[in-house]
Scaffold this motif. Structure first.
Motif, PDB file in Angstrom:
ATOM      1  N   GLN A 426      76.770  88.077  -0.155  1.00  0.00           N
ATOM      2  CA  GLN A 426      76.636  86.852   0.624  1.00  0.00           C
ATOM      3  C   GLN A 426      75.378  86.870   1.489  1.00  0.00           C
ATOM      4  O   GLN A 426      74.729  85.839   1.673  1.00  0.00           O
ATOM      5  CB  GLN A 426      77.864  86.646   1.508  1.00  0.00           C
ATOM      6  CG  GLN A 426      77.879  85.311   2.243  1.00  0.00           C
ATOM      7  CD  GLN A 426      77.845  84.121   1.311  1.00  0.00           C
ATOM      8  OE1 GLN A 426      78.696  83.995   0.418  1.00  0.00           O
ATOM      9  NE2 GLN A 426      76.863  83.240   1.485  1.00  0.00           N
ATOM     10  N   GLN A 427      75.005  88.045   2.004  1.00  0.00           N
ATOM     11  CA  GLN A 427      73.764  88.146   2.785  1.00  0.00           C
ATOM     12  C   GLN A 427      72.551  87.789   1.921  1.00  0.00           C
ATOM     13  O   GLN A 427      71.624  87.115   2.376  1.00  0.00           O
ATOM     14  CB  GLN A 427      73.609  89.562   3.347  1.00  0.00           C
ATOM     15  CG  GLN A 427      74.570  89.872   4.489  1.00  0.00           C
ATOM     16  CD  GLN A 427      74.516  91.331   4.914  1.00  0.00           C
ATOM     17  OE1 GLN A 427      74.131  92.210   4.134  1.00  0.00           O
ATOM     18  NE2 GLN A 427      74.899  91.600   6.155  1.00  0.00           N
ATOM     19  N   THR A 428      72.585  88.229   0.671  1.00  0.00           N
ATOM     20  CA  THR A 428      71.501  87.882  -0.249  1.00  0.00           C
ATOM     21  C   THR A 428      71.482  86.382  -0.503  1.00  0.00           C
ATOM     22  O   THR A 428      70.429  85.747  -0.514  1.00  0.00           O
ATOM     23  CB  THR A 428      71.666  88.639  -1.578  1.00  0.00           C
ATOM     24  OG1 THR A 428      71.777  90.046  -1.322  1.00  0.00           O
ATOM     25  CG2 THR A 428      70.484  88.399  -2.497  1.00  0.00           C
ATOM     26  N   MET A 429      72.658  85.815  -0.712  1.00  0.00           N
ATOM     27  CA  MET A 429      72.752  84.371  -0.898  1.00  0.00           C
ATOM     28  C   MET A 429      72.228  83.633   0.329  1.00  0.00           C
ATOM     29  O   MET A 429      71.501  82.633   0.203  1.00  0.00           O
ATOM     30  CB  MET A 429      74.207  83.980  -1.170  1.00  0.00           C
ATOM     31  CG  MET A 429      74.440  82.472  -1.265  1.00  0.00           C
ATOM     32  SD  MET A 429      73.770  81.737  -2.770  1.00  0.00           S
ATOM     33  CE  MET A 429      75.154  82.027  -3.897  1.00  0.00           C
ATOM     34  N   ASN A 430      72.559  84.111   1.521  1.00  0.00           N
ATOM     35  CA  ASN A 430      72.098  83.466   2.754  1.00  0.00           C
ATOM     36  C   ASN A 430      70.577  83.460   2.846  1.00  0.00           C
ATOM     37  O   ASN A 430      69.969  82.484   3.306  1.00  0.00           O
ATOM     38  CB  ASN A 430      72.687  84.157   3.976  1.00  0.00           C
ATOM     39  CG  ASN A 430      74.195  83.968   4.077  1.00  0.00           C
ATOM     40  OD1 ASN A 430      74.771  83.079   3.445  1.00  0.00           O
ATOM     41  ND2 ASN A 430      74.844  84.808   4.872  1.00  0.00           N
TER      42      ASN A 430
END
Length: 446
Positions: A426-430
């Motif tokens: 999710q951090q990568t997606m953010n």
């Protein structure tokens, strides 16, 4: 004059079969060495098969549309005696290993009856495997042995009943249960072998109605579709997939693209959203390098890649191809746009070389062009992540307490949960979202 028999050669490392799509020559044609004689579909690309010798075509031994394996006789030439003798020796050496590794395979029904006979005499299937004349290369036999698979239970799909590695992998995935059940029944009662053979014969024909109209059609899988299927099964059964789904406000990106369209036209290229997504993905995996990696399962090590080669899944009439934009971190938006356009065009024309579809470190797949939103893309193994792009829709969003219209893009990020936890995904997606929401930040990414 002498006769020279051309056997299907190995066209590249690990490429053991191909489909003769078209014969360029016909009986009676005189060809020179290196003249193209056939178009062959192999390893997700269409290649021309050159003649290995000067000579006259006497006979074409396989029809166009036939899938052949290394060592199969495909063409017969009439050549000068000395040249023929030398070339025949070279060809025999080139195909010696696959030919020597093969024995004639028994028909499925005969093999089932043989299994029943073995049971009656008290000999186990494993003990009799050497006497059942199963056609398979040494590497396939080794793989089956290491996987604990008895080749007699595997349904072959190769030419002349040859068992391929993909057949063993399909069996491991549970795809060959019907054959296993038939063999088990035959061990109890040999008469089941005849019934199984009759059922197989009926199933092989198209189902017809009482009026004789065909109710189904059977289409042989192409080499590309077989390779795609094998890759998908391997990825899904090897890497536990997790997918995070999110939306990103790309209103500014839509506006920026509109501003750049005239400049792109002057440069003779087309600017899509993909170059921006490529740059955003590269920036994100630079920050979170675990997504730009592979897993060395033998040594239990994570191999972090220091290069950024982005695979772009491309839909073609021949199947899904994944050409690669290499060193995307070192290229500006214009160059990436041009490369994507050129690679896609060559892919749809079947002109991509094998090297143009190898070596990607992470991939992007776009279902938005077909009208899709969220989905769960399958990782392009041995990579550990893939970004799925959905369509852009106009919908209301809340900005500073006000409901306003916005262009919203759907994103889906699948990753290997052995390596990447949900929070990291999710951090990568953010990070990808942050850059696409503020696309001018991408201009700082070189």
């Amino acid at each position: 004059m002498a006769i020279y028999e051309l056997r299907f050669p190995e066209l590249g490392e690990g490429l053991h079969e191909g489909r003769i799509e078209k014969w360029i020559v016909k009986p009676g044609d005189v060809v020179k060495e290196d003249d193209p004689i056939a178009e062959v579909e192999n390893d997700k690309s269409m290649v021309e098969l050159p003649s290995p010798i000067d000579g006259k075509v006497v006979a074409i031994n396989v029809e166009a549309g036939t899938t052949v394996v290394v060592g199969d006789l495909i063409l017969t030439f009439e050549v000068e005696g000395a040249a023929a003798e030398s070339s025949v020796r070279e060809t025999e050496q080139a195909v010696a290993e696959p030919v020597q590794a093969s024995t004639q395979v028994a028909p499925a029904a005969d093999a089932t009856v043989h299994a029943a006979a073995i049971q009656a005499t008290g000999v186990t299937a494993q003990q009799s495997s050497s006497s059942q004349e199963i056609l398979a290369a040494p590497s396939v036999r080794k793989f089956a042995r290491e996987s604990g698979v008895f080749l007699g239970n595997v349904i072959p799909t190769g030419a002349n009943g040859k068992i391929l590695r993909a057949d063993v992998e399909r069996f491991l995935a549970g795809g060959d249960h019907e054959k296993g059940e038939s063999a088990e029944a035959a061990l109890i009662d040999p008469s089941h072998a005849t019934e199984a053979a009759q059922i197989a014969s009926v199933a092989s024909d198209s189902v017809t109605s009482r009026q004789g109209a065909a109710l189904e059609e059977r289409v042989p899988l192409t080499t590309i579709r077989k390779l795609i299927a094998q890759a998908m099964v391997r990825s899904k059964h090897t890497a536990p997939h997790v997918t995070v789904l999110d939306e990103v406000d790309v209103t500014e990106l839509v506006q920026l693209r509109e501003e750049l369209k005239p400049l792109a036209q002057e440069r003779g290229t087309k600017i899509t959203y993909l170059p921006f997504i490529v740059k955003a993905l590269v920036a994100a995996i630079r920050r979170y390098p675990a997504l730009n990696a592979t897993l060395d399962e033998d040594r239990q090590e994570l191999v972090l890649k220091k290069e950024y080669h982005i695979g772009i899944a491309t839909d073609t009439e021949r199947g899904l191809l994944v050409p690669v934009v290499r060193h995307a971190d070192q290229k500006n938006m214009w160059i990436i746009a041009q490369e994507i356009s050129e690679l896609a065009a060559r892919g749809r024309a079947g002109k991509l070389g094998p090297n143009e579809m190898k070596g990607s470190t992470i991939s992007i797949t776009n279902i938005g062009s077909a009208g899709g939103l969220f989905f769960t893309p399958i990782i392009n193994y041995p990579e550990v992540a893939i970004l799925g792009v959905g369509r852009i829709t106009e919908k209301p969003v809340i900005k500073q307490g006000q409901i306003v219209p916005a262009h919203v893009m759907a994103l889906s990020l699948s990753f290997d949960h052995r390596i990447i936890d949900g929070v990291l995904g999710q951090q990568t997606m953010n990070e990808i979202k942050r850059l696409l929401e503020n696309p001018r930040l991408l201009l700082m990414e070189v």
